[in-house]
Structures are given as structure tokens and as C-alpha cells.
Write an enzyme that holds these catalytic residues in place. Structure first.
Site, PDB file in Angstrom:
ATOM      1  N   CYS A  87       4.105 -49.442 -12.172  1.00  0.00           N
ATOM      2  CA  CYS A  87       4.389 -49.208 -13.582  1.00  0.00           C
ATOM      3  C   CYS A  87       5.355 -50.292 -14.021  1.00  0.00           C
ATOM      4  O   CYS A  87       6.488 -50.340 -13.544  1.00  0.00           O
ATOM      5  CB  CYS A  87       4.989 -47.814 -13.789  1.00  0.00           C
ATOM      6  SG  CYS A  87       5.390 -47.460 -15.515  1.00  0.00           S
ATOM      7  N   GLU A 139      -0.982 -50.131 -18.378  1.00  0.00           N
ATOM      8  CA  GLU A 139      -1.534 -50.849 -17.227  1.00  0.00           C
ATOM      9  C   GLU A 139      -2.524 -51.880 -17.751  1.00  0.00           C
ATOM     10  O   GLU A 139      -2.959 -51.803 -18.904  1.00  0.00           O
ATOM     11  CB  GLU A 139      -2.211 -49.901 -16.233  1.00  0.00           C
ATOM     12  CG  GLU A 139      -1.265 -49.034 -15.431  1.00  0.00           C
ATOM     13  CD  GLU A 139      -0.350 -49.802 -14.481  1.00  0.00           C
ATOM     14  OE1 GLU A 139      -0.466 -51.058 -14.427  1.00  0.00           O
ATOM     15  OE2 GLU A 139       0.474 -49.161 -13.825  1.00  0.00           O
TER      16      GLU A 139
END
Length: 221
Positions: free
Chosen positions: A2, A105
Site C-alpha cells: 500500500c 493500487e
């Protein structure tokens, strides 16, 4: 992993949601493009109860002499969290929650272009990432630092990335924070299927200078 996320929940609402006493120096919200080394909202348990504090996103082990003395540790792999020297003690004694609304993402085209996706909970609730923290520095320079714990992606998110942050449900917050004894290791598994949803967003978010609510607006995939 992340590497970027958004937080839109007001500070007072965060404090209420997590039953935490808020610091006076919390980061401003909303922030649609939270980047490594930014200040983030961290929930941790102290002697006086839960606190909501501003921490640097980027864990600094105690042996770092400067903030750039080693790799930028924004993520910590669940599989090795209890073994890595940087995180071993924090895994046992300094676990926290890092608050988000959603996270980004990227996938790549055959031409190598980076395509961003925004991931959020289907139910619209805020996200509580599992994290670990470490105080670093001395005297006036002392600061709290943190990293987000990650796991292998579940089947749903594996379509866009092989890792995902460890997302904790409210019933699991006390165990992760060390408020109800031991056993937090059992929480370190990929998240349940169907809790999250994701969609394409504008490549403007590829820049860490980008800001504004347009960053999380869906665009055709």
C-alpha cells in the site's frame, strides 16, 4: 503493498468512531492523496485509553541515525513481521490502527503505462489498516512513525495486485491493539472476499503532488 491512500473522515468523527482521545495536531482532512512520509491518523492504546495521534508514515527503527539512513519502511509483511529486526518488538508491543477511506493500487499496460485503481469498502465505512509504530528521535525532534501491515492479496484484489493491506473489522480492533490479551497473530490473514470494491481513477493521482476529490472519481476502465 500500500503506497498511497485517501482519508476524508473528519477528525472528530474519527475520534468518536474509535473511542479515542484526539491530539491537537492531527493532519488536515480531507486528503485524497496521502503519500509516504506524510502525517497520518493513528489509533493506539495508551495507559489512559485509546489515542488518535499524528504519526509519520514511514517506520523508523531506533538504529536509524537520520530519517534517510535506510529503506523507507511504509509497509511491513505479515508473514515476517514477528521476525524482522525492524518490526519484531513493535509487533509484540506497539500495534496500531491507521485510518483511511480508501487506497490506491496500480496495474500496467503492455506499453508500461501505470493505471491507478481506487479501492474502498463496499459498505462505505472507513478502513482500519493494521499497523505497527515506533517513536524515533530525541527531545524536540522525537516523533511517532508507523508502517501498514500487508498480506498476500485475496482472490478479488489479486486481479490488480499481489499484496493488500491488512484490514481489520471493528470486532478485531481490541485484539490488534493489545487490549484483550494475546492472539493477534491469528488476524494476519488476507481479508474476506467481497468486503472491498475497486474501480479505475484518473492517472492524475500518479503524481504525489495531485490533490482534490476528483482523484477518487471513477473513470471508464
Amino acid at each position: 503493498m500500500c503506497g498511497r491512500f485517501a482519508i476524508t473522515l473528519p477528525n472528530d468523527a474519527m475520534a468518536q468512531l474509535f473511542s479515542a482521545r484526539p491530539a491537537n495536531t492531527l493532519p488536515q482532512v480531507p486528503n485524497f492523496n496521502v503519500c509516504p512520509t506524510n502525517q497520518v491518523h493513528v489509533v493506539r492504546t495508551a495507559e489512559t485509553g485509546r489515542r488518535l495521534d499524528p504519526f509519520r508514515w514511514g517506520f523508523l527503527p531506533h538504529w536509524y541515525k537520520t530519517e534517510t539512513a535506510g529503506p523507507l519502511l511504509i509497509n511491513a509483511r505479515a508473514e515476517t513481521l514477528a521476525e524482522k529486526p525492524a518490526f519484531r518488538e513493535a509487533c509484540r508491543e506497539r500495534r496500531c490502527l491507521i485510518v483511511a477511506t480508501g487506497f490506491y493500487e496500480w496495474t500496467k499496460t503492455e506499453q508500461g503505462n501505470r493505471l491507478p485503481w481506487y479501492i474502498q469498502r463496499k459498505d462505505g465505512a472507513p478502513i482500519a489498516f493494521a499497523g505497527v509504530w515506533q517513536d524515533w528521535g530525541a527531545d524536540e525532534a522525537r516523533q511517532g512513525t508507523c508502517a501498514i501491515v500487508t498480506t498476500p492479496a485475496n482472490r478479488q484484489l489479486s486481479a490488480i495486485h499481489h499484496r493488500m493491506p491488512l484490514i481489520l473489522e471493528p470486532d478485531d480492533w481490541p485484539l490488534w491493539l493489545g487490549e484483550v490479551g494475546k492472539g493477534a497473530a491469528r488476524l494476519m490473514a488476507p481479508g474476506a472476499e467481497g468486503v472491498l470494491e475497486y474501480y479505475r481513477v484518473d492517472p492524475a493521482v500518479n503524481s504525489n503532488q495531485a490533490s482534490g476529490p476528483d482523484l477518487i472519481e471513477p473513470i471508464p476502465a
